[in-house]
Design a protein around this motif. Structure first.
Motif, short mmCIF file in Angstrom:
data_model
loop_
_atom_site.label_atom_id
_atom_site.label_comp_id
_atom_site.label_asym_id
_atom_site.label_seq_id
_atom_site.Cartn_x
_atom_site.Cartn_y
_atom_site.Cartn_z
N GLY A 14 0.77 -1.23 0.00
CA GLY A 14 0.00 0.00 0.00
C GLY A 14 0.81 1.28 0.00
O GLY A 14 0.26 2.36 0.21
N TYR A 15 2.10 1.20 -0.26
CA TYR A 15 2.96 2.38 -0.28
C TYR A 15 3.19 2.83 -1.72
O TYR A 15 3.36 2.01 -2.61
N ARG A 33 1.98 6.63 2.24
CA ARG A 33 0.84 5.74 2.47
C ARG A 33 -0.17 6.48 3.32
O ARG A 33 0.17 6.97 4.39
N LYS A 34 -1.38 6.60 2.82
CA LYS A 34 -2.47 7.29 3.52
C LYS A 34 -2.07 8.71 3.92
O LYS A 34 -2.35 9.16 5.03
#
Length: 57
Positions: A14-15, A33-34
């Motif tokens: 998710g990076y 990420r996020k």
């Protein structure tokens, strides 16, 4: 391990890799990420992430 494979390993987690370069025998770079920035190191032989921490800058 190529730069692309090292980036793909982080992407699976998710990076989004924004910077990656070879340094002192490992891949080193920055990822997001996020909305949070991280610094990372990846072992070029095993693909193992050996450092992953929030960027304090």
């Amino acid at each position: 391990m190529s730069r692309e494979k090292a980036s793909a390993g982080l992407a699976k987690r998710g990076y989004y890799v924004t910077k990656i370069e070879a340094d002192d025998g490992h891949w080193e770079g920055e990822a997001v990420r996020k909305g949070i920035r991280y610094e990372f190191h990846v072992n070029p032989k095993t693909g193992q992430i050996t450092k992953l921490e929030r960027d304090r800058d």
